[in-house]
Design an enzyme around this catalytic site. Structure first.
Site, PDB file in Angstrom:
ATOM      1  N   ASP A  89       1.704   4.447   2.093  1.00  0.00           N
ATOM      2  CA  ASP A  89       1.486   4.897   3.463  1.00  0.00           C
ATOM      3  C   ASP A  89       0.634   6.170   3.446  1.00  0.00           C
ATOM      4  O   ASP A  89       0.375   6.744   2.401  1.00  0.00           O
ATOM      5  CB  ASP A  89       2.848   5.140   4.135  1.00  0.00           C
ATOM      6  CG  ASP A  89       2.761   5.024   5.646  1.00  0.00           C
ATOM      7  OD1 ASP A  89       2.202   4.035   6.134  1.00  0.00           O
ATOM      8  OD2 ASP A  89       3.258   5.931   6.335  1.00  0.00           O
TER       9      ASP A  89
ATOM     10  N   ASP B 204       0.855  -1.185   0.000  1.00  0.00           N
ATOM     11  CA  ASP B 204       0.000   0.000   0.000  1.00  0.00           C
ATOM     12  C   ASP B 204       0.887   1.228   0.000  1.00  0.00           C
ATOM     13  O   ASP B 204       2.080   1.142   0.284  1.00  0.00           O
ATOM     14  CB  ASP B 204      -0.866   0.022   1.267  1.00  0.00           C
ATOM     15  CG  ASP B 204       0.011  -0.010   2.515  1.00  0.00           C
ATOM     16  OD1 ASP B 204       0.394   1.071   2.987  1.00  0.00           O
ATOM     17  OD2 ASP B 204       0.340  -1.120   2.990  1.00  0.00           O
TER      18      ASP B 204
END
Ligand SMILES: [Zn+2]
Length: 268
Positions: free
Chosen positions: A210, A208
């Site tokens: 952050d 992902d």
């Protein structure tokens, strides 16, 4: 002890199926029990010991993992080289989900974790300018690229205390320092490996962006787990290939990391 292993893997539970002729070993150490029973088996010609970092059913959150027991248990089985796959968040727009980062530095933003074996009388200071094994890193990068995996050779892993994710401000601050990725388990794993003269290589899979890199809701635990599950097979392949390509004789600086240091215990 009869069962021995040369290479250790500390990772998610998706790695059990890697090992041939697997045997489960219950170990205790001066630092308590490892995260779980250690599974020892073979990958090709190499003997490998596997510890699920968070234990079965993910019972240990990052700040409560028995890090000292895990590394001690591996060393006591004969392990000298450790591979550490984990999920990380990206601090750079260009490192999207699916990117593999093999960091060469980290920054410790944890608090309150026991991070040394040297907590008895006397002072022992281990060099840690380069926290990762250069030989293990090179082999991992080569193996990943041979598998056509988008791979970043080097970069700085920020290790946060967790279990919460970063705020946007924290994430932006990390990124503005030029750091690359964020995780929760790389410290104290790396330093404990060094204090036992083990090679340690982080295989960091970006799951992902952050919180600071993009707008929106920020990262959720569900997203991370889902993405990591989708990439388990690829990470298993990388670990398998890397293990088989690791040198049998260590010529890196790791085996001599403790030379000249008056350490207060016998290495297991
Ligand atoms: Zn090494």
């Amino acid at each position: 002890m009869v069962t021995r292993a040369d290479i250790g893997v500390i990772g998610g539970s998706g790695f059990y199926s890697l090992l041939d002729d697997a045997e489960e070993i219950e170990l205790s150490t001066p630092y308590g029990s490892p995260s779980d029973v250690v599974t020892v088996g073979r990958i090709g010609a190499r003997s490998v010991a596997f510890i699920p970092r968070h234990g079965r059913n993910h019972r240990f959150p990052p700040h409560r993992i028995p890090y000292r027991a895990n590394l001690w248990a591996l060393r006591s089985l004969g392990v000298r080289q450790v591979l550490a796959p984990s999920a990380v968040g990206s601090l750079r727009a260009e490192y999207g989900p699916g990117t593999l980062v093999v960091p060469d530095q980290f920054v410790d933003r944890t608090s309150g974790r026991v991070q040394t074996y040297y907590d008895t009388d006397g002072a022992a200071h281990v060099s840690f300018a380069d926290p990762y094994c250069p030989s293990g890193r090179a082999v991992a990068v080569r193996s990943a690229r041979a598998g056509a995996w988008e791979t970043v050779d080097g970069g700085t892993l920020v290790v946060i205390e967790g279990p919460r994710f970063s705020t946007r401000a924290e994430s932006q601050w990390f990124a503005s320092n030029g750091w690359s990725i964020v995780g929760m388990t790389g410290h104290p794993e790396a330093i404990l490996a060094r204090e036992l003269a083990l090679c340690y290589t982080s295989l960091s899979l970006v799951t992902d962006h952050d919180a600071g890199v993009e707008t929106g809701q920020g990262v959720t635990h569900d997203e991370v787990l889902k993405f990591f599950a989708q990439n388990v097979a690829r990470m298993r392949t990388l670990v398998t290939e890397t293990i088989q390509a690791l040198p049998e004789e260590r010529t890196c600086p790791c085996p001599t990391a403790l030379d000249g240091i008056d350490h207060p215990f016998e290495l297991p």
